[in-house]
Scaffold this motif. Sequence first.
Motif: not given
Length: 253
Positions: A73-77, A167-175, A177-187
């Motif tokens: 959803i984040v990467f495909l908008n 996770a939504t907050y993280i997706s906005i804050k972290i630029k 892409e690998m860190a964003k993906t990993t943290i979102m998966l864990l959350v």
Amino acid sequence: MQDFNLIIDSGNKKFDFFLQSFFKFFLKSVMAGCYLGIAMILSLSLGSILNTFDTNLAKIGYSLFFGLTFVLIVFLNGELFTGNCLTTLFPVLHKERSIFIMSKMWLVCLIGNFLGVMWIAYLFVKSESLVNLVTPYIALLVETKLDYNFDTLLIRSILCNFIVCIATYISIKIKDEMAKTTIMLLVISTFVITGFDHCIANIGLYTMGITLNLVDSSFSLVNNILISILGNIIGGSLMLGLPIYWILFTSKD
């Protein structure tokens, strides 16, 4: 101040897009539901296979890749109702947008998400893929979720979207892409492994259950969905969105 601007800008962009292109916003909501459905297929398939070995292992497998939903959803908008409970609240609290338009946008997004996930869920069942493994696993999940009382379901739904909106907050804050993906998966795996209730995911699961004749489309099912929607709104908007807004707004000053 930077975080405040990031979230409020994200929310305002959603308002602008909704007002300028209602149909495209609706389609993005439908596609977000489809993305969630794809992640459900992966999680259910893996969970049902691992369930033949150990039930606890199945829970881990089911939860591990459900975060793919939010990565897609984040990467495909796409537009996901539960995540929007955080971002679109900020412009309303900041008195830049009306609560009426926000409510209308939430409803359109919710309907789109429901249609998307229901379509993918229906097609998955009709494909008869892994039917002997997946059917009993879906039956177990549906039976468990429909057995909750009001208080339990509401609390589980509140906690679910509190986690999703983190996770939504993280997706906005972290630029990165690998860190964003990993943290979102864990959350996201946190709410899945605990069995908390996400209204869109529940609709997908119940659609599979109805298609497999495991559950009736009864009043209790509709009531269950309405409670989970209410809990998701409370968790994302009031439990997380409101305090984060005031923390960031006062820090901005």
